[in-house]
Write an enzyme that holds these catalytic residues in place. Structure first.
Site, PDB file in Angstrom:
ATOM      1  CB  ALA A  35      -0.900   0.201   1.314  1.00 48.65           C
ATOM      2  NE  ARG A  56      -6.493  -5.876   9.743  1.00 45.87           N
ATOM      3  CZ  ARG A  56      -5.744  -6.968   9.620  1.00 45.87           C
ATOM      4  NH1 ARG A  56      -6.404  -8.095  10.130  1.00 45.87           N
ATOM      5  NH2 ARG A  56      -4.458  -6.671   9.490  1.00 45.87           N
ATOM      6  CE  LYS A 116       1.673 -10.066  -6.314  1.00 41.41           C
ATOM      7  NZ  LYS A 116       2.159 -10.722  -5.374  1.00 41.41           N
TER       8      LYS A 116
END
Length: 345
Positions: A35, A56, A116
């Site tokens: 990321a 989260r 992926k």
């Protein structure tokens, strides 16, 4: 032996420039290594706008947003996918959370680009793609390799038939990892197959079509994930790919696509920016396309540019990497996993 005349130069890539596609508002789901590099690549090389990051926990979202100068840090999937200022969600969570993140984004009416592998298996990939089609939103696996300018050169070489009848693909991808890297954690769907093996099987099924037969051998790590896998895939008209992935050792990560008239070589790492070399079957002549982009993950933005292009054109999937191709690849990996006794929590 078939003899075709090689051109003096290989074709130039046809990929769109980063400023020629719509500037979309992105939400990034996940705060890990990939990321971070994806956001840095977007910010350095495109007009795409990263509006929000979701995690989260609020703490990790806050830290990521501060590092990358992102306006909003959100402490849940629900908050990110419901953000009205987000057009498209990039799912960059660990593998076992891709399905949940992608389906949440789709249910919220957001376009989605999923790291992926898009899912742990072909069934998850099919479920995500079907949900996106039903919702009328764009969905694509972020197999960044296929959107590189390097691979558009390869694509044109194959389309022009410069290799003759293509019978063989050779590829390997090996890197060395030490604990406590997530790739060694079975609870996070670790192992060589989904992280590294998917690159070689994607290349093989992209160049030769779906696998009709799969043979595999491999070994497990003490932590209980696949350490390495040797794979032989048979494709249409008895074309063959010989593939290898390992997280135990660093390997050349080179690839070859060979035909009756010529052989195309991708010096390692084949899945990153790099040169394309085509050599005549008799070895008497060679022509090289030299990539101006440096090797590395700074080129991750090409998948986002493709997503923005497709969304701007009203497409629900990319013709360069459609859902069917993704599922062909994961079916091959599913069979490898079955033969090696690999399961994912």
């Amino acid at each position: 032996m078939t003899s075709l005349s090689l051109p003096d130069v290989l074709p130039a890539p046809r990929r769109p420039s980063a400023d020629s596609v719509p500037s979309l508002r992105w939400g990034v789901l996940g705060t890990g290594w990939i990321a971070s590099r994806f956001v840095a690549s977007l910010q350095a090389s495109t007009t795409q706008r990263v509006m929000a990051v979701g995690s989260r926990t609020q703490q990790t979202a806050d830290a990521f947003a501060a590092t990358h100068s992102i306006e909003r840090a959100l402490g849940s999937i629900a908050d990110l996918v419901s953000d009205p200022d987000v057009d498209v969600v990039y799912v960059a969570t660990p593998h076992h959370l891709h399905r949940a993140g992608a389906l949440a984004a789709v249910a919220a009416g957001k376009h989605v680009l999923v790291e992926k592998p898009i899912g742990l298996n072909a069934a998850e990939a099919q479920e995500i793609s079907a949900a996106a089609r039903a919702a009328g939103v764009f969905c694509m696996e972020a197999m960044w390799t296929l959107f590189l300018p390097r691979f558009d050169v390869v694509r044109q070489v194959l389309e022009a038939g410069l290799l003759g009848e293509v019978h063989t693909v050779l590829a390997d991808h090996g890197e060395h990892f030490d604990p406590p890297h997530r790739i060694l954690d079975p609870a996070m769907a670790g192992g060589s197959l989904l992280d590294l093996g998917t690159y070689v099987t994607t290349l093989a099924t992209w160049a030769l079509g779906p696998a009709t037969r799969v043979q595999a051998a491999g070994s497990m790590t003490p932590s209980g994930v696949n350490g390495q896998a040797a794979m032989v895939l048979t494709h249409a008209v008895e074309a063959t790919s010989v593939l290898h992935s390992t997280l135990l050792t660093r390997t050349p990560t080179a690839a070859t696509i060979a035909g009756t008239a010529a052989t195309l070589t991708l010096p390692g790492p084949f899945f990153m920016p790099g040169d394309v070399v085509v050599t005549s079957a008799d070895g008497s002549r060679s022509v090289t396309w030299t990539d101006p982009e440096p090797i590395g993950h700074g080129a991750l933005h090409h998948s986002a540019v493709e997503a923005a292009r497709c969304i701007g054109d009203g497409l629900l999937e990319s013709p360069l990497h459609p859902a069917e191709a993704v599922q062909h690849n994961l079916r091959a990996l599913d069979e490898v996993a079955t033969q090696l006794g690999v399961t994912y929590a």
